[in-house]
Design a protein around this motif. Structure first.
Motif, PDB file in Angstrom:
ATOM      1  N   PHE A  64       0.827  -1.214   0.000  1.00 16.84           N
ATOM      2  CA  PHE A  64       0.000   0.000   0.000  1.00 16.84           C
ATOM      3  C   PHE A  64       0.863   1.267   0.000  1.00 16.84           C
ATOM      4  O   PHE A  64       0.554   2.237  -0.698  1.00 16.84           O
ATOM      5  CB  PHE A  64      -0.941   0.002   1.209  1.00 16.84           C
ATOM      6  N   LEU A  65       1.954   1.248   0.768  1.00 18.91           N
ATOM      7  CA  LEU A  65       2.835   2.422   0.826  1.00 18.91           C
ATOM      8  C   LEU A  65       3.510   2.684  -0.512  1.00 18.91           C
ATOM      9  O   LEU A  65       3.660   3.837  -0.931  1.00 18.91           O
ATOM     10  CB  LEU A  65       3.889   2.241   1.921  1.00 18.91           C
ATOM     11  N   GLN A  66       3.912   1.609  -1.205  1.00 13.25           N
ATOM     12  CA  GLN A  66       4.564   1.785  -2.499  1.00 13.25           C
ATOM     13  C   GLN A  66       3.580   2.308  -3.545  1.00 13.25           C
ATOM     14  O   GLN A  66       3.904   3.202  -4.336  1.00 13.25           O
ATOM     15  CB  GLN A  66       5.176   0.466  -2.975  1.00 13.25           C
ATOM     16  N   ILE A  67       2.369   1.757  -3.547  1.00 16.90           N
ATOM     17  CA  ILE A  67       1.345   2.244  -4.477  1.00 16.90           C
ATOM     18  C   ILE A  67       0.996   3.687  -4.157  1.00 16.90           C
ATOM     19  O   ILE A  67       0.821   4.515  -5.061  1.00 16.90           O
ATOM     20  CB  ILE A  67       0.091   1.352  -4.429  1.00 16.90           C
ATOM     21  N   LEU A  68       0.920   4.005  -2.866  1.00 15.49           N
ATOM     22  CA  LEU A  68       0.660   5.383  -2.447  1.00 15.49           C
ATOM     23  C   LEU A  68       1.742   6.316  -2.991  1.00 15.49           C
ATOM     24  O   LEU A  68       1.429   7.396  -3.523  1.00 15.49           O
ATOM     25  CB  LEU A  68       0.622   5.462  -0.924  1.00 15.49           C
ATOM     26  N   SER A  69       2.994   5.913  -2.862  1.00 14.07           N
ATOM     27  CA  SER A  69       4.097   6.728  -3.363  1.00 14.07           C
ATOM     28  C   SER A  69       3.987   6.935  -4.872  1.00 14.07           C
ATOM     29  O   SER A  69       4.206   8.042  -5.370  1.00 14.07           O
ATOM     30  CB  SER A  69       5.434   6.043  -3.028  1.00 14.07           C
ATOM     31  N   ASN A  70       3.616   5.883  -5.589  1.00 10.65           N
ATOM     32  CA  ASN A  70       3.494   5.981  -7.046  1.00 10.65           C
ATOM     33  C   ASN A  70       2.317   6.859  -7.466  1.00 10.65           C
ATOM     34  O   ASN A  70       2.423   7.641  -8.411  1.00 10.65           O
ATOM     35  CB  ASN A  70       3.356   4.581  -7.652  1.00 10.65           C
ATOM     36  N   PHE A  71       1.188   6.732  -6.754  1.00 11.54           N
ATOM     37  CA  PHE A  71       0.033   7.600  -7.030  1.00 11.54           C
ATOM     38  C   PHE A  71       0.394   9.060  -6.769  1.00 11.54           C
ATOM     39  O   PHE A  71       0.090   9.950  -7.573  1.00 11.54           O
ATOM     40  CB  PHE A  71      -1.159   7.208  -6.148  1.00 11.54           C
ATOM     41  N   ALA A  72       1.035   9.298  -5.612  1.00 13.34           N
ATOM     42  CA  ALA A  72       1.397  10.666  -5.232  1.00 13.34           C
ATOM     43  C   ALA A  72       2.409  11.256  -6.207  1.00 13.34           C
ATOM     44  O   ALA A  72       2.347  12.442  -6.538  1.00 13.34           O
ATOM     45  CB  ALA A  72       1.958  10.684  -3.808  1.00 13.34           C
TER      46      ALA A  72
ATOM     47  N   MET B 248      -7.361  11.112  -8.741  1.00 12.60           N
ATOM     48  CA  MET B 248      -6.097  10.674  -8.152  1.00 12.60           C
ATOM     49  C   MET B 248      -6.019  11.074  -6.677  1.00 12.60           C
ATOM     50  O   MET B 248      -5.480  10.312  -5.856  1.00 12.60           O
ATOM     51  CB  MET B 248      -4.912  11.257  -8.923  1.00 12.60           C
ATOM     52  N   LYS B 249      -6.558  12.233  -6.333  1.00 10.40           N
ATOM     53  CA  LYS B 249      -6.623  12.641  -4.921  1.00 10.40           C
ATOM     54  C   LYS B 249      -7.370  11.604  -4.093  1.00 10.40           C
ATOM     55  O   LYS B 249      -6.942  11.199  -3.009  1.00 10.40           O
ATOM     56  CB  LYS B 249      -7.326  13.994  -4.789  1.00 10.40           C
ATOM     57  N   LYS B 250      -8.532  11.164  -4.627  1.00 15.04           N
ATOM     58  CA  LYS B 250      -9.342  10.156  -3.928  1.00 15.04           C
ATOM     59  C   LYS B 250      -8.582   8.836  -3.827  1.00 15.04           C
ATOM     60  O   LYS B 250      -8.653   8.139  -2.810  1.00 15.04           O
ATOM     61  CB  LYS B 250     -10.667   9.956  -4.662  1.00 15.04           C
ATOM     62  N   GLY B 251      -7.865   8.489  -4.891  1.00 12.32           N
ATOM     63  CA  GLY B 251      -7.064   7.271  -4.865  1.00 12.32           C
ATOM     64  C   GLY B 251      -5.978   7.337  -3.811  1.00 12.32           C
ATOM     65  O   GLY B 251      -5.717   6.352  -3.106  1.00 12.32           O
ATOM     66  N   ILE B 252      -5.339   8.490  -3.676  1.00 15.80           N
ATOM     67  CA  ILE B 252      -4.289   8.686  -2.668  1.00 15.80           C
ATOM     68  C   ILE B 252      -4.868   8.538  -1.262  1.00 15.80           C
ATOM     69  O   ILE B 252      -4.269   7.889  -0.391  1.00 15.80           O
ATOM     70  CB  ILE B 252      -3.632  10.068  -2.846  1.00 15.80           C
ATOM     71  N   ILE B 253      -6.044   9.121  -1.033  1.00 15.62           N
ATOM     72  CA  ILE B 253      -6.684   9.034   0.284  1.00 15.62           C
ATOM     73  C   ILE B 253      -7.053   7.588   0.604  1.00 15.62           C
ATOM     74  O   ILE B 253      -6.806   7.094   1.714  1.00 15.62           O
ATOM     75  CB  ILE B 253      -7.938   9.931   0.332  1.00 15.62           C
ATOM     76  N   LEU B 254      -7.627   6.879  -0.387  1.00 16.72           N
ATOM     77  CA  LEU B 254      -8.040   5.485  -0.174  1.00 16.72           C
ATOM     78  C   LEU B 254      -6.844   4.599   0.164  1.00 16.72           C
ATOM     79  O   LEU B 254      -6.890   3.829   1.136  1.00 16.72           O
ATOM     80  CB  LEU B 254      -8.738   4.955  -1.424  1.00 16.72           C
ATOM     81  N   ILE B 255      -5.770   4.714  -0.607  1.00 16.17           N
ATOM     82  CA  ILE B 255      -4.588   3.879  -0.375  1.00 16.17           C
ATOM     83  C   ILE B 255      -3.923   4.244   0.957  1.00 16.17           C
ATOM     84  O   ILE B 255      -3.401   3.372   1.659  1.00 16.17           O
ATOM     85  CB  ILE B 255      -3.592   4.019  -1.536  1.00 16.17           C
ATOM     86  N   SER B 256      -3.960   5.536   1.328  1.00 18.82           N
ATOM     87  CA  SER B 256      -3.409   5.961   2.626  1.00 18.82           C
ATOM     88  C   SER B 256      -4.156   5.294   3.773  1.00 18.82           C
ATOM     89  O   SER B 256      -3.538   4.806   4.731  1.00 18.82           O
ATOM     90  CB  SER B 256      -3.501   7.484   2.772  1.00 18.82           C
ATOM     91  N   VAL B 257      -5.476   5.253   3.666  1.00 22.06           N
ATOM     92  CA  VAL B 257      -6.308   4.631   4.707  1.00 22.06           C
ATOM     93  C   VAL B 257      -6.028   3.125   4.779  1.00 22.06           C
ATOM     94  O   VAL B 257      -5.870   2.563   5.871  1.00 22.06           O
ATOM     95  CB  VAL B 257      -7.804   4.891   4.434  1.00 22.06           C
ATOM     96  N   LEU B 258      -5.965   2.476   3.619  1.00 21.36           N
ATOM     97  CA  LEU B 258      -5.690   1.039   3.588  1.00 21.36           C
ATOM     98  C   LEU B 258      -4.318   0.735   4.189  1.00 21.36           C
ATOM     99  O   LEU B 258      -4.166  -0.216   4.963  1.00 21.36           O
ATOM    100  CB  LEU B 258      -5.755   0.515   2.150  1.00 21.36           C
ATOM    101  N   GLY B 259      -3.326   1.561   3.846  1.00 18.70           N
ATOM    102  CA  GLY B 259      -1.985   1.374   4.387  1.00 18.70           C
ATOM    103  C   GLY B 259      -1.941   1.572   5.890  1.00 18.70           C
ATOM    104  O   GLY B 259      -1.265   0.828   6.607  1.00 18.70           O
ATOM    105  N   PHE B 260      -2.689   2.573   6.375  1.00 18.05           N
ATOM    106  CA  PHE B 260      -2.706   2.860   7.813  1.00 18.05           C
ATOM    107  C   PHE B 260      -3.335   1.701   8.589  1.00 18.05           C
ATOM    108  O   PHE B 260      -2.784   1.252   9.600  1.00 18.05           O
ATOM    109  CB  PHE B 260      -3.479   4.147   8.078  1.00 18.05           C
TER     110      PHE B 260
END
Length: 299
Positions: A50-58, A89-101
């Motif tokens: 999740f953190l890696q995907i978050l980094s790539n989305f961001a 993409m903003k929504k995607g970043i928020i979703l992946i951040s929540v999943l990672g957390f």
């Protein structure tokens, strides 16, 4: 289909490198004869995913809104190309951040009893910092990736935090073998980032994105790359010498790809040809860590 665009934005080819720090921590735990729950390993891998995907989305979002991708020869960035909107993409970043957390919370829950308050708080802070670091690489005015600090943060979070942190989560102990393990993962992670930045150096100069490769220039970036690969090799050999069994040296074999990579970087004339070299270093790192971990289980 939108799903295809999201998969492209996730940049799945970067995931083996992200998993490597967790596998290295697990491998060192096995080398040191520690037993740990497979659930911890799975949760650690999911959290890293999740953190890696978050980094790539961001990264896609940050470069897109700054216009840094407008000079790219390839049309592989989703926000810049308009295939995924900025709001999506903003929504995607928020979703992946929540999943990672929440994945990180589960990992902490399975790793520490509730009375270990300080350890829980420490890893909660590290988890939040990891999320912030993943986003701030290219997002915001103070994006550190635009000020030549990407390599430093990659070394810290992939190398030190990734290996030390995963080993401690698995074992509740500290061991000196995590030092060469961290150097190995951190150096190769920086090598992959350096290859990426060397490939994009002309684009980044035009868009005024100051990566470490831009600051060093082409020739010094190559020298920096050789230093990273050599540091990784020495660290791996030191780790294997102290692993206690000669069979662990099988994990050196994938490193041949890195040696080939050094030769190709030396001979390189066209920066775009470096794109294929990223895969060699990332796969070499991942396969080495996987062999180490499997060997630790077998013996």
């Amino acid at each position: 289909m939108k799903l295809v665009y999201w998969i492209k934005a996730a940049r799945l080819r970067t995931l083996p490198l992200a998993f490597s720090c967790i596998l290295m921590g697990a491998a060192i735990a096995k080398i040191c004869s520690f037993e740990f729950s497979i659930i911890k390993l799975i949760l650690a891998l999911f959290t890293t995913l999740f953190l890696q995907i978050l980094s790539n989305f961001a990264n896609d979002y940050g470069d897109g809104i700054k216009g840094s991708d407008q000079f790219r020869e390839t049309n592989d960035r989703m926000v810049q190309s308009g295939k995924i909107s900025k709001e999506e993409m903003k929504k995607g970043i928020i979703l992946i951040s929540v999943l990672g957390f929440f994945s990180g919370l589960l990992l902490i829950f399975f790793s520490f009893p509730l009375e270990d308050t300080y350890k829980i708080l420490l890893f909660l802070v590290l988890g939040v910092l990891s999320i912030v670091a993943a986003i701030k690489y290219t997002v915001g005015r103070s994006a550190y990736g635009y000020h030549g600090l990407g390599d430093l943060f990659v070394f810290i979070f992939f190398g030190i935090v990734g290996v030390f942190g995963s080993f401690f989560l698995f074992t509740q102990e500290i061991n000196l073998l995590t030092v060469p393990g961290s150097l190995y993962i951190g150096s190769l992670s920086c090598a992959v980032l350096n290859l990426n930045n060397m490939r994009d150096i002309e684009n980044d100069i035009k868009s005024k994105k100051q990566t470490f490769a831009v600051l060093l220039g082409k020739k010094k970036s190559k020298i920096y790359h050789y230093i990273l690969i050599i540091t990784a090799f020495i660290s791996l050999i030191f780790l294997l010498i102290n692993a206690g069994d000669i069979i662990y040296f099988l994990s050196v074999l994938p490193f041949l790809m890195c040696l080939m990579n050094m030769l190709n970087v030396y001979k390189n004339k066209n920066a775009q040809d470096l794109d294929g070299e990223l895969k060699k270093v990332a796969l070499s790192c991942f396969i080495t860590c996987l062999i180490l971990y499997v060997t630790g289980i077998i013996i």
